[in-house]
Design a protein around this motif. Structure first.
Motif, PDB file in Angstrom:
ATOM      1  N   PRO A  35       0.813  -1.209   0.000  1.00 51.96           N
ATOM      2  CA  PRO A  35       0.000   0.000   0.000  1.00 51.96           C
ATOM      3  C   PRO A  35       0.845   1.256   0.000  1.00 51.96           C
ATOM      4  CG  PRO A  35      -0.030  -1.034   2.165  1.00 51.96           C
ATOM      5  CD  PRO A  35       0.692  -1.966   1.262  1.00 51.96           C
ATOM      6  N   ARG A  36       0.918   1.905  -1.135  1.00 51.14           N
ATOM      7  CA  ARG A  36       1.711   3.118  -1.242  1.00 51.14           C
ATOM      8  C   ARG A  36       0.863   4.367  -1.015  1.00 51.14           C
ATOM      9  NH1 ARG A  36       6.699   1.126  -0.700  1.00 51.14           N
ATOM     10  NH2 ARG A  36       7.125  -0.516  -2.192  1.00 51.14           N
ATOM     11  N   ARG A  37      -0.386   4.304  -1.464  1.00 51.50           N
ATOM     12  CA  ARG A  37      -1.215   5.503  -1.356  1.00 51.50           C
ATOM     13  C   ARG A  37      -2.626   5.184  -0.915  1.00 51.50           C
ATOM     14  NH1 ARG A  37      -4.015   4.778  -6.033  1.00 51.50           N
ATOM     15  NH2 ARG A  37      -2.981   3.575  -7.635  1.00 51.50           N
ATOM     16  N   GLY A  38      -2.871   3.908  -0.567  1.00 47.80           N
ATOM     17  CA  GLY A  38      -4.221   3.518  -0.212  1.00 47.80           C
ATOM     18  C   GLY A  38      -4.752   4.185   1.034  1.00 47.80           C
ATOM     19  N   ASP A  39      -3.886   4.654   1.897  1.00 48.24           N
ATOM     20  CA  ASP A  39      -4.325   5.268   3.138  1.00 48.24           C
ATOM     21  C   ASP A  39      -4.192   6.786   3.120  1.00 48.24           C
ATOM     22  OD1 ASP A  39      -4.900   2.796   4.188  1.00 48.24           O
ATOM     23  OD2 ASP A  39      -2.878   2.517   4.947  1.00 48.24           O
ATOM     24  N   LYS A  40      -3.870   7.335   1.947  1.00 51.01           N
ATOM     25  CA  LYS A  40      -3.793   8.787   1.853  1.00 51.01           C
ATOM     26  C   LYS A  40      -5.182   9.363   1.600  1.00 51.01           C
ATOM     27  CE  LYS A  40       0.893   8.890  -0.065  1.00 51.01           C
ATOM     28  NZ  LYS A  40       1.706   9.305  -1.218  1.00 51.01           N
ATOM     29  N   PRO A  41      -5.429  10.586   1.999  1.00 48.01           N
ATOM     30  CA  PRO A  41      -6.708  11.201   1.691  1.00 48.01           C
ATOM     31  C   PRO A  41      -6.912  11.290   0.186  1.00 48.01           C
ATOM     32  CG  PRO A  41      -5.520  12.457   3.357  1.00 48.01           C
ATOM     33  CD  PRO A  41      -4.579  11.423   2.848  1.00 48.01           C
ATOM     34  N   GLN A  42      -8.151  11.173  -0.243  1.00 44.78           N
ATOM     35  CA  GLN A  42      -8.457  11.182  -1.656  1.00 44.78           C
ATOM     36  C   GLN A  42      -7.983  12.460  -2.330  1.00 44.78           C
ATOM     37  OE1 GLN A  42      -9.194   7.731  -2.199  1.00 44.78           O
ATOM     38  NE2 GLN A  42     -10.263   8.766  -3.820  1.00 44.78           N
ATOM     39  N   SER A  43      -7.985  13.568  -1.613  1.00 43.50           N
ATOM     40  CA  SER A  43      -7.610  14.835  -2.216  1.00 43.50           C
ATOM     41  C   SER A  43      -6.140  14.890  -2.594  1.00 43.50           C
ATOM     42  CB  SER A  43      -7.927  15.993  -1.254  1.00 43.50           C
ATOM     43  OG  SER A  43      -7.229  15.799  -0.026  1.00 43.50           O
ATOM     44  N   SER A  44      -5.312  14.042  -1.964  1.00 42.23           N
ATOM     45  CA  SER A  44      -3.876  14.080  -2.228  1.00 42.23           C
ATOM     46  C   SER A  44      -3.460  13.188  -3.371  1.00 42.23           C
ATOM     47  CB  SER A  44      -3.104  13.665  -0.968  1.00 42.23           C
ATOM     48  OG  SER A  44      -3.334  12.301  -0.685  1.00 42.23           O
ATOM     49  N   ILE A  45      -4.421  12.480  -3.946  1.00 44.95           N
ATOM     50  CA  ILE A  45      -4.095  11.561  -5.030  1.00 44.95           C
ATOM     51  C   ILE A  45      -4.292  12.266  -6.361  1.00 44.95           C
ATOM     52  CG2 ILE A  45      -4.653   9.367  -6.107  1.00 44.95           C
ATOM     53  CD1 ILE A  45      -5.653   8.374  -3.449  1.00 44.95           C
ATOM     54  N   ASN A  46      -3.267  12.238  -7.173  1.00 42.29           N
ATOM     55  CA  ASN A  46      -3.346  12.860  -8.480  1.00 42.29           C
ATOM     56  C   ASN A  46      -4.417  12.178  -9.315  1.00 42.29           C
ATOM     57  OD1 ASN A  46      -2.668  13.345 -11.380  1.00 42.29           O
ATOM     58  ND2 ASN A  46      -0.996  14.527 -10.455  1.00 42.29           N
ATOM     59  N   ALA A  47      -5.139  12.954 -10.035  1.00 45.81           N
ATOM     60  CA  ALA A  47      -6.244  12.407 -10.819  1.00 45.81           C
ATOM     61  C   ALA A  47      -5.749  11.447 -11.889  1.00 45.81           C
ATOM     62  CB  ALA A  47      -7.033  13.548 -11.470  1.00 45.81           C
ATOM     63  N   VAL A  48      -4.527  11.675 -12.366  1.00 45.74           N
ATOM     64  CA  VAL A  48      -3.997  10.794 -13.390  1.00 45.74           C
ATOM     65  C   VAL A  48      -3.573   9.459 -12.791  1.00 45.74           C
ATOM     66  CG1 VAL A  48      -2.203  10.576 -15.147  1.00 45.74           C
ATOM     67  CG2 VAL A  48      -3.244  12.803 -14.685  1.00 45.74           C
ATOM     68  N   ASP A  49      -3.174   9.490 -11.516  1.00 38.35           N
ATOM     69  CA  ASP A  49      -2.624   8.306 -10.848  1.00 38.35           C
ATOM     70  C   ASP A  49      -3.713   7.552 -10.107  1.00 38.35           C
ATOM     71  OD1 ASP A  49      -0.737   6.515  -9.981  1.00 38.35           O
ATOM     72  OD2 ASP A  49      -0.298   7.671  -8.164  1.00 38.35           O
ATOM     73  N   GLN A  50      -4.735   7.142 -10.842  1.00 39.02           N
ATOM     74  CA  GLN A  50      -5.847   6.448 -10.214  1.00 39.02           C
ATOM     75  C   GLN A  50      -5.744   4.939 -10.356  1.00 39.02           C
ATOM     76  OE1 GLN A  50      -8.484   7.752  -8.410  1.00 39.02           O
ATOM     77  NE2 GLN A  50      -7.289   9.612  -8.442  1.00 39.02           N
ATOM     78  N   GLY A  51      -5.032   4.483 -11.383  1.00 39.67           N
ATOM     79  CA  GLY A  51      -4.930   3.049 -11.581  1.00 39.67           C
ATOM     80  C   GLY A  51      -3.845   2.446 -10.728  1.00 39.67           C
ATOM     81  N   VAL A  52      -3.708   1.149 -10.842  1.00 40.32           N
ATOM     82  CA  VAL A  52      -2.699   0.431 -10.088  1.00 40.32           C
ATOM     83  C   VAL A  52      -1.350   0.603 -10.785  1.00 40.32           C
ATOM     84  CG1 VAL A  52      -1.968  -1.827  -9.261  1.00 40.32           C
ATOM     85  CG2 VAL A  52      -4.390  -1.244  -9.301  1.00 40.32           C
ATOM     86  N   VAL A  53      -0.366   1.131 -10.069  1.00 39.44           N
ATOM     87  CA  VAL A  53       0.955   1.348 -10.629  1.00 39.44           C
ATOM     88  C   VAL A  53       1.767   0.075 -10.449  1.00 39.44           C
ATOM     89  CG1 VAL A  53       3.029   2.755 -10.536  1.00 39.44           C
ATOM     90  CG2 VAL A  53       0.799   3.786 -10.077  1.00 39.44           C
ATOM     91  N   GLY A  54       2.387  -0.406 -11.528  1.00 41.39           N
ATOM     92  CA  GLY A  54       3.112  -1.662 -11.458  1.00 41.39           C
ATOM     93  C   GLY A  54       4.598  -1.487 -11.649  1.00 41.39           C
ATOM     94  N   LYS A  55       5.330  -2.600 -11.559  1.00 42.26           N
ATOM     95  CA  LYS A  55       6.765  -2.614 -11.793  1.00 42.26           C
ATOM     96  C   LYS A  55       7.084  -3.868 -12.580  1.00 42.26           C
ATOM     97  CE  LYS A  55       9.400  -4.101  -8.489  1.00 42.26           C
ATOM     98  NZ  LYS A  55      10.136  -4.226  -7.214  1.00 42.26           N
ATOM     99  N   SER A  56       8.169  -3.813 -13.330  1.00 42.00           N
ATOM    100  CA  SER A  56       8.560  -4.946 -14.161  1.00 42.00           C
ATOM    101  C   SER A  56       9.366  -5.941 -13.352  1.00 42.00           C
ATOM    102  CB  SER A  56       9.366  -4.465 -15.365  1.00 42.00           C
ATOM    103  OG  SER A  56       8.575  -3.655 -16.206  1.00 42.00           O
ATOM    104  N   MET A  57       9.155  -7.195 -13.667  1.00 47.06           N
ATOM    105  CA  MET A  57       9.888  -8.269 -13.000  1.00 47.06           C
ATOM    106  C   MET A  57      10.222  -9.328 -14.039  1.00 47.06           C
ATOM    107  SD  MET A  57       8.498 -10.800  -9.997  1.00 47.06           S
ATOM    108  CE  MET A  57       9.459 -12.220  -9.462  1.00 47.06           C
ATOM    109  N   TYR A  58      11.465  -9.805 -14.011  1.00 42.48           N
ATOM    110  CA  TYR A  58      11.894 -10.864 -14.923  1.00 42.48           C
ATOM    111  C   TYR A  58      11.909 -12.166 -14.133  1.00 42.48           C
ATOM    112  CZ  TYR A  58      13.144  -6.916 -17.840  1.00 42.48           C
ATOM    113  OH  TYR A  58      13.085  -5.763 -18.588  1.00 42.48           O
ATOM    114  N   LEU A  59      10.972 -13.041 -14.459  1.00 39.22           N
ATOM    115  CA  LEU A  59      10.707 -14.207 -13.620  1.00 39.22           C
ATOM    116  C   LEU A  59      11.870 -15.190 -13.568  1.00 39.22           C
ATOM    117  CD1 LEU A  59       7.000 -14.885 -14.703  1.00 39.22           C
ATOM    118  CD2 LEU A  59       7.836 -13.516 -12.789  1.00 39.22           C
TER     119      LEU A  59
END
Length: 768
Positions: free
Chosen positions: A205-229
């Protein structure tokens, strides 16, 4: 018993709930019933009538529910033992034996894969120096002797090597060819690894507990990272999986094949890495694929992890020819949950792996021991000081390496050109490795050959470059090469571990320790320098990995030297103490931190919590978050579909994957509905009902109702907000919970929910 009860599938399991209507209400609709049957197993459907509710197969990047799977397995076992006649006897017998059958099969298949990798790696690695005229696919040892795999060892090993053709006798040309082949092999290995790229959603949880007003409107989806299995050793990820985390496709057949091919070319480059770590990943892949053939394991995350723990032991068994060490390694280093039945099956799995590998005979020696030694002399009490010294230096090496590698991963690998082009990083590391290692006659060899040469006993023998150098009066240049080897291994291992190729840390750490131990042995003439190389190798690996009992047994099985168990114990323990003083976490723990997987180490967590005086209430989410995840269910036990859709959207925006809704009535906790089940209910089952249909969440359903109450866990575990944090850590660590509800002291009303990932992130913050 009345006939109407005999016709019910769950009569023998929960007779009192046989006439249940709650699931039947949904299944009256043929389409909805078909949808449920497509996603939910038979055992899960049996649980729909109970207070714990049924679960969908775990969606990606979530943690499993250990308690739920325990109950689910009990239902499955009771259904089997309730069968009568010959069918019941056979079913019960297979139920009792399938774990043993699966373990044996895993051992056999892992040994076969290891045999192919060993043969291919030895051949490809030697191509940097030359080739065999008689058979271009034969490695140097097999070409120069009459030793061959899959056959007996012949006596006439041969003194000459006319069939082996060096590319050139000119030093600089040979240097260039060596580096050129290494660069080609490194590029091939990294390119294969790129085929296993996967994108992970937010793992914490990076931003799940932040107030809604502090979340950028563009950053609404789930942000991922690359992993090489297929990159790395896979051990940090396997530890995470065995703790209950779900990493999709990490154990698939595709990853197994690419891991094996990538390991062949990665080790052949001469980089400071080994194939022993990847073997653990490969054996776990085999265990997963075998487990998928057995319904007992295929449909139960808890049981599957028991099988994976047993399978891990086969990896180290075939890597070092150490079956007992493999079992202890799985217990000490890998597994979170390791009951006695898993220990026994790991023992069987490791035994079969060792038996088959010895029969296949990849080294051509006919022996399972890789670095067999026979020093013929014992040590004296005065040597204990030297063993302690080796332990101290091994601990310093391990602590410095862990810190340096962590900083290297956080700094150098964050440059855009390295982060976006991992093959280029491998190219650079291979180039630096070739330039630094080729000039030294000892580091020029593959990692396992280095250990074999440094453990040699040169008394009365002159074979081998090491023994020839120690037989001369002027050892200055030779000692310089030993110092060079120790330092180069530290530097190169630091920059290599974490590259996007299959790689392990075990062999490089053993190499560095063997170099330093052999160096110390030059000033101790009472016993062979090989003794100190052997003990130094164990000390350096202990400092890096913090292995203790399993490492001591592995060293005994590697060398066959039972006489030196006590020196190994001394050096390993001292190395661990010193390394812990410099850096509390091992290289695998730090790698998990870099990867960001929500792994909960109960021992480390408890040591962190005991330094604070925090209560559970400090992890209660903010008021806005609690409003988003709380559903106040009316007396009629139904809510509007629109309400649940809005709640699901907010859960999705938070990107935690493991979150869910808590159901309350008059402030009192009534149940918990996980995000995965809510999503399935609204988007799959919901297709068969009108958009305006209310949804039942509690109580007994009626025919034709849109009923999701079968997915609600009506027995969620709770804890008082004023409870010590130690209680919470113990409950998550020992019970394997996904979440726990927090109740107000005195009133018993719901005030919060803590999920496992939130606890892990909070513990991470305590480290800094």
């Amino acid at each position: 018993m009345p006939d109407v009860e005999q016709a019910t599938e769950r009569t023998h399991l929960v007779p009192r709930l046989a006439p249940d209507k709650r699931l039947g209400a949904v299944q009256q609709d043929a389409d909805a019933g078909s949808t449920i049957s497509s996603y939910v197993t038979k055992e899960e459907q049996l649980l729909s009538a109970t207070s714990i509710g049924e679960r969908l197969p775990y969606n990606d990047y979530t943690t499993i529910d250990w308690l739920h799977d325990l109950v689910k397995d009990s239902y499955r076992a009771r259904s089997i033992h309730a069968l009568n006649g010959v069918r019941g006897v056979l079913a019960s017998a297979f139920e009792s034996g399938q774990g043993w059958i699966a373990a044996a099969l895993i051992g056999v298949l892992t040994a076969c894969v290891a045999f192919c990798v060993d043969i291919a790696e030895a051949t490809v690695s030697d191509w940097k120096l030359g080739y065999c005229r008689a058979n271009v696919f034969s490695n140097r040892d097999n070409c120069c002797t009459n030793r061959h795999p899959l056959g007996a060892v012949k006596v006439n090993l041969g003194e000459t090597c006319a069939d082996w053709h060096m590319w050139t006798n000119d030093y600089w040309k040979a240097f260039g060819i060596f580096v050129g082949f290494a660069l080609a092999f490194g590029t091939i290995s990294a390119s294969f690894t790129m085929l296993t790229k996967s994108t992970l959603p937010t793992a914490a949880p990076r931003r799940g507990d932040k107030p809604q007003s502090s979340i950028n409107a563009v950053d609404q989806g789930v942000v991922g990272k690359s992993m090489y299995l297929a990159a790395g050793s896979g051990i940090p990820e396997i530890k995470t999986i065995l703790s209950g985390f779900v990493i999709p496709h990490f154990l698939d057949l595709k990853v197994l094949v690419i891991k094996a091919i990538g390991a062949v070319f990665a080790v052949a480059t001469g980089m400071c890495l080994g194939k022993e770590g990847p073997f653990v990943h490969i054996s776990t892949c085999v265990a997963y694929l075998v487990g998928m053939l057995f319904p007992k394991y295929n449909e139960n995350g808890r049981k599957m992890r028991e099988l994976l723990s047993a399978g891990c032991s086969a990896g180290l068994s075939v890597a070092f020819g150490a079956p007992i060490g493999g079992v202890l390694f799985s217990y000490e280093e890998i597994s979170t949950y390791f009951p006695r039945k898993v220990l026994w099956r790991a023992f069987l799995c490791s035994m079969f792996a060792a038996m088959v590998l010895k029969a296949l005979n990849p080294t051509g020696t006919g022996k399972l021991v890789l670095f067999e030694t026979n020093y013929g002399v014992s040590y004296s009490p005065m040597h204990y000081l030297i063993f302690v010294l080796l332990g101290i230096v091994g601990g310093l090496f391990g602590g410095v390496f862990c810190k340096a590698n962590f900083l290297w991963s956080k700094s150098f690998r964050n440059y855009s050109i390295i982060k976006e082009h991992p093959v280029f990083e491998v190219f650079l590391v291979v180039l630096v490795t070739g330039l630094l290692q080729y000039p030294n006659p000892m580091t020029r060899e593959p990692g396992d050959t280095i250990i074999k040469n440094l453990l040699a006993d040169c008394r009365g023998a002159s074979e081998g470059w090491v023994c020839q150098q120690e037989a001369t009066d002027d050892k200055g240049k030779y000692i310089g090469w030993l110092v060079h080897g120790t330092l180069v291994k530290l530097v190169l291992t630091t920059i290599t571990f974490g590259c996007k190729v299959p790689s392990g840390i075990i062999i490089p750490a053993l190499d560095a320790g063997a170099f330093f131990g052999r160096l110390i042995g030059q000033w101790v003439t009472s016993i062979s320098p090989g003794v100190f190389a052997m003990v130094g190798a164990a000390a350096f690996l202990a400092g890096v990995s913090r292995m203790t009992i399993s490492l001591c047994v592995i060293m005994f099985e590697l060398t066959g030297e039972l006489e030196y168990i006590v020196p190994h114990m001394i050096a390993i323990l001292v190395a661990k103490w010193v390394a812990d003083a410099l850096e509390k976490e091992s290289v695998y723990d730090l790698a998990q931190t870099v990867l960001g997987h929500p792994f909960l180490d109960a021992d480390h967590a408890m040591s962190l919590v005991q330094r604070t005086q925090e209560l559970v209430e400090c992890l209660i989410p903010p008021r806005q978050t609690m409003q988003d995840i709380t559903v106040d269910v009316p007396k009629e036990n139904k809510v509007s579909r629109r309400t649940l859709v809005e709640k699901l959207d907010k859960l999705t925006q938070r990107g935690l994957m493991d979150a869910g809704l808590v159901l309350i009535q008059n402030g009192m906790l009534q149940g918990y509905l996980a995000e995965g089940e809510l999503d399935f209910g609204l988007n799959q089952l919901g297709k068969h009902w009108d958009l305006t249909s209310p949804i039942r969440l509690l109580g007994d359903g009626e025919d034709g109702e849109f009923d999701l109450s079968m997915f609600v866990d009506r027995t969620p575990l709770t804890i008082c907000a004023k409870a010590p944090m130690e209680y919470l850590v113990e409950m998550f660590g020992k019970l394997g919970l996904r979440y726990i509800c927090v109740l107000e002291e005195g009133s018993g009303k719901l005030v919060g929910v803590v999920i496992k990932k939130r606890l892990v992130v909070w513990l991470e913050s305590l480290k800094h």
